[in-house]
Motif scaffolding. Structure first.
Motif, PDB file in Angstrom:
ATOM      1  N   ARG A 190       0.820  -1.218   0.000  1.00  0.00           N
ATOM      2  CA  ARG A 190       0.000   0.000   0.000  1.00  0.00           C
ATOM      3  C   ARG A 190       0.855   1.270   0.000  1.00  0.00           C
ATOM      4  O   ARG A 190       0.367   2.341  -0.324  1.00  0.00           O
ATOM      5  CB  ARG A 190      -0.959   0.002   1.169  1.00  0.00           C
ATOM      6  CG  ARG A 190      -0.326  -0.134   2.516  1.00  0.00           C
ATOM      7  CD  ARG A 190      -1.397  -0.319   3.604  1.00  0.00           C
ATOM      8  NE  ARG A 190      -0.866  -1.037   4.744  1.00  0.00           N
ATOM      9  CZ  ARG A 190      -0.286  -0.464   5.779  1.00  0.00           C
ATOM     10  NH1 ARG A 190      -0.187   0.823   5.837  1.00  0.00           N
ATOM     11  NH2 ARG A 190       0.190  -1.166   6.772  1.00  0.00           N
ATOM     12  N   ALA A 191       2.116   1.139   0.359  1.00  0.00           N
ATOM     13  CA  ALA A 191       3.031   2.288   0.345  1.00  0.00           C
ATOM     14  C   ALA A 191       3.775   2.353  -0.992  1.00  0.00           C
ATOM     15  O   ALA A 191       3.687   1.447  -1.820  1.00  0.00           O
ATOM     16  CB  ALA A 191       4.030   2.179   1.498  1.00  0.00           C
ATOM     17  N   MET A 192       4.523   3.419  -1.153  1.00  0.00           N
ATOM     18  CA  MET A 192       5.295   3.659  -2.370  1.00  0.00           C
ATOM     19  C   MET A 192       6.147   2.448  -2.758  1.00  0.00           C
ATOM     20  O   MET A 192       6.739   1.796  -1.901  1.00  0.00           O
ATOM     21  CB  MET A 192       6.203   4.857  -2.094  1.00  0.00           C
ATOM     22  CG  MET A 192       7.129   5.236  -3.176  1.00  0.00           C
ATOM     23  SD  MET A 192       8.095   6.660  -2.581  1.00  0.00           S
ATOM     24  CE  MET A 192       9.682   6.165  -3.167  1.00  0.00           C
ATOM     25  N   ALA A 193       6.187   2.148  -4.056  1.00  0.00           N
ATOM     26  CA  ALA A 193       7.056   1.081  -4.562  1.00  0.00           C
ATOM     27  C   ALA A 193       8.508   1.525  -4.405  1.00  0.00           C
ATOM     28  O   ALA A 193       8.864   2.646  -4.767  1.00  0.00           O
ATOM     29  CB  ALA A 193       6.748   0.784  -6.017  1.00  0.00           C
ATOM     30  N   ILE A 194       9.324   0.659  -3.837  1.00  0.00           N
ATOM     31  CA  ILE A 194      10.739   0.992  -3.639  1.00  0.00           C
ATOM     32  C   ILE A 194      11.651  -0.024  -4.322  1.00  0.00           C
ATOM     33  O   ILE A 194      12.856  -0.008  -4.137  1.00  0.00           O
ATOM     34  CB  ILE A 194      11.081   1.121  -2.132  1.00  0.00           C
ATOM     35  CG1 ILE A 194      10.683  -0.132  -1.354  1.00  0.00           C
ATOM     36  CG2 ILE A 194      10.422   2.367  -1.552  1.00  0.00           C
ATOM     37  CD1 ILE A 194      11.103  -0.108   0.104  1.00  0.00           C
ATOM     38  N   ARG A 195      11.083  -0.883  -5.106  1.00  0.00           N
ATOM     39  CA  ARG A 195      11.846  -1.872  -5.874  1.00  0.00           C
ATOM     40  C   ARG A 195      12.715  -1.148  -6.901  1.00  0.00           C
ATOM     41  O   ARG A 195      12.258  -0.213  -7.550  1.00  0.00           O
ATOM     42  CB  ARG A 195      10.846  -2.798  -6.562  1.00  0.00           C
ATOM     43  CG  ARG A 195      11.456  -3.908  -7.332  1.00  0.00           C
ATOM     44  CD  ARG A 195      10.328  -4.695  -8.023  1.00  0.00           C
ATOM     45  NE  ARG A 195      10.846  -5.878  -8.622  1.00  0.00           N
ATOM     46  CZ  ARG A 195      10.738  -7.090  -8.094  1.00  0.00           C
ATOM     47  NH1 ARG A 195      10.098  -7.259  -6.958  1.00  0.00           N
ATOM     48  NH2 ARG A 195      11.251  -8.124  -8.697  1.00  0.00           N
ATOM     49  N   ASN A 196      13.961  -1.568  -7.048  1.00  0.00           N
ATOM     50  CA  ASN A 196      14.901  -0.981  -8.015  1.00  0.00           C
ATOM     51  C   ASN A 196      14.937   0.546  -7.874  1.00  0.00           C
ATOM     52  O   ASN A 196      14.668   1.275  -8.805  1.00  0.00           O
ATOM     53  CB  ASN A 196      14.553  -1.401  -9.439  1.00  0.00           C
ATOM     54  CG  ASN A 196      15.671  -1.088 -10.407  1.00  0.00           C
ATOM     55  OD1 ASN A 196      16.805  -0.836 -10.013  1.00  0.00           O
ATOM     56  ND2 ASN A 196      15.366  -1.090 -11.676  1.00  0.00           N
ATOM     57  N   LEU A 197      15.274   0.983  -6.683  1.00  0.00           N
ATOM     58  CA  LEU A 197      15.299   2.402  -6.336  1.00  0.00           C
ATOM     59  C   LEU A 197      16.028   3.261  -7.351  1.00  0.00           C
ATOM     60  O   LEU A 197      17.051   2.860  -7.890  1.00  0.00           O
ATOM     61  CB  LEU A 197      16.009   2.595  -4.993  1.00  0.00           C
ATOM     62  CG  LEU A 197      15.236   2.190  -3.764  1.00  0.00           C
ATOM     63  CD1 LEU A 197      16.113   2.355  -2.531  1.00  0.00           C
ATOM     64  CD2 LEU A 197      13.992   3.014  -3.608  1.00  0.00           C
ATOM     65  N   ASN A 198      15.503   4.446  -7.547  1.00  0.00           N
ATOM     66  CA  ASN A 198      16.142   5.419  -8.426  1.00  0.00           C
ATOM     67  C   ASN A 198      16.658   6.582  -7.580  1.00  0.00           C
ATOM     68  O   ASN A 198      16.251   7.717  -7.758  1.00  0.00           O
ATOM     69  CB  ASN A 198      15.146   5.902  -9.485  1.00  0.00           C
ATOM     70  CG  ASN A 198      15.810   6.756 -10.532  1.00  0.00           C
ATOM     71  OD1 ASN A 198      17.021   6.687 -10.726  1.00  0.00           O
ATOM     72  ND2 ASN A 198      15.038   7.577 -11.202  1.00  0.00           N
ATOM     73  N   MET A 199      17.507   6.263  -6.605  1.00  0.00           N
ATOM     74  CA  MET A 199      18.116   7.286  -5.743  1.00  0.00           C
ATOM     75  C   MET A 199      19.426   6.744  -5.209  1.00  0.00           C
ATOM     76  O   MET A 199      19.626   5.531  -5.181  1.00  0.00           O
ATOM     77  CB  MET A 199      17.185   7.677  -4.590  1.00  0.00           C
ATOM     78  CG  MET A 199      17.001   6.606  -3.532  1.00  0.00           C
ATOM     79  SD  MET A 199      16.013   7.122  -2.112  1.00  0.00           S
ATOM     80  CE  MET A 199      14.411   7.320  -2.838  1.00  0.00           C
ATOM     81  N   GLY A 200      20.285   7.632  -4.793  1.00  0.00           N
ATOM     82  CA  GLY A 200      21.555   7.229  -4.206  1.00  0.00           C
ATOM     83  C   GLY A 200      21.372   6.782  -2.763  1.00  0.00           C
ATOM     84  O   GLY A 200      20.327   7.016  -2.137  1.00  0.00           O
ATOM     85  N   PHE A 201      22.406   6.160  -2.234  1.00  0.00           N
ATOM     86  CA  PHE A 201      22.338   5.645  -0.867  1.00  0.00           C
ATOM     87  C   PHE A 201      22.138   6.756   0.161  1.00  0.00           C
ATOM     88  O   PHE A 201      21.384   6.584   1.124  1.00  0.00           O
ATOM     89  CB  PHE A 201      23.606   4.840  -0.522  1.00  0.00           C
ATOM     90  CG  PHE A 201      23.601   4.375   0.900  1.00  0.00           C
ATOM     91  CD1 PHE A 201      22.789   3.324   1.295  1.00  0.00           C
ATOM     92  CD2 PHE A 201      24.397   4.988   1.853  1.00  0.00           C
ATOM     93  CE1 PHE A 201      22.756   2.897   2.619  1.00  0.00           C
ATOM     94  CE2 PHE A 201      24.379   4.576   3.170  1.00  0.00           C
ATOM     95  CZ  PHE A 201      23.556   3.523   3.552  1.00  0.00           C
TER      96      PHE A 201
END
Length: 106
Positions: free
Chosen positions: A56-67
């Motif tokens: 139900r929360a934001m998809a975070i698979r294969n993130l598009n952000m730095g660590f």
């Protein structure tokens, strides 16, 4: 003599600046297998889903952000429904492991 000292000081300053940039931008090496385990253990799947894109929360698979951004969100989330994970609660290495696992998902 003064010119030589000036050149030497510029070299030292450049080396120190480079070292500071590398230290600030460094992402700890993450362990994908541990990341999947921490993701489950810290109950991330309760909101983000078992596959990190089916909750139900934001998809975070294969993130598009730095660590650095990822860790900042873990420590000070934008959403009031997401708990804040201090470094005492979730070690930087564990965060790096979770990050590595999320980045590995396609």
């Amino acid at each position: 003599m003064l010119n030589s000292l000036h050149t030497h000081m510029k070299t030292i300053l450049l080396a120190l600046t480079g070292a500071a940039i590398l230290a600030a931008c460094g992402t700890p090496a993450g362990n994908i297998e541990n990341g999947q385990r921490w993701y489950t253990m810290y109950n991330c799947s309760a909101c983000h889903g078992k596959n990190a894109n089916d909750g139900r929360a934001m998809a975070i698979r294969n993130l598009n952000m730095g660590f650095t951004n990822f860790e900042h969100i873990l420590r000070k989330p934008y959403s009031p429904s997401m708990p804040a994970f201090s470094e005492q609660k979730l070690a930087k290495q564990d965060a790096a492991d979770i990050y590595a696992w999320l980045k590995s998902l396609k």
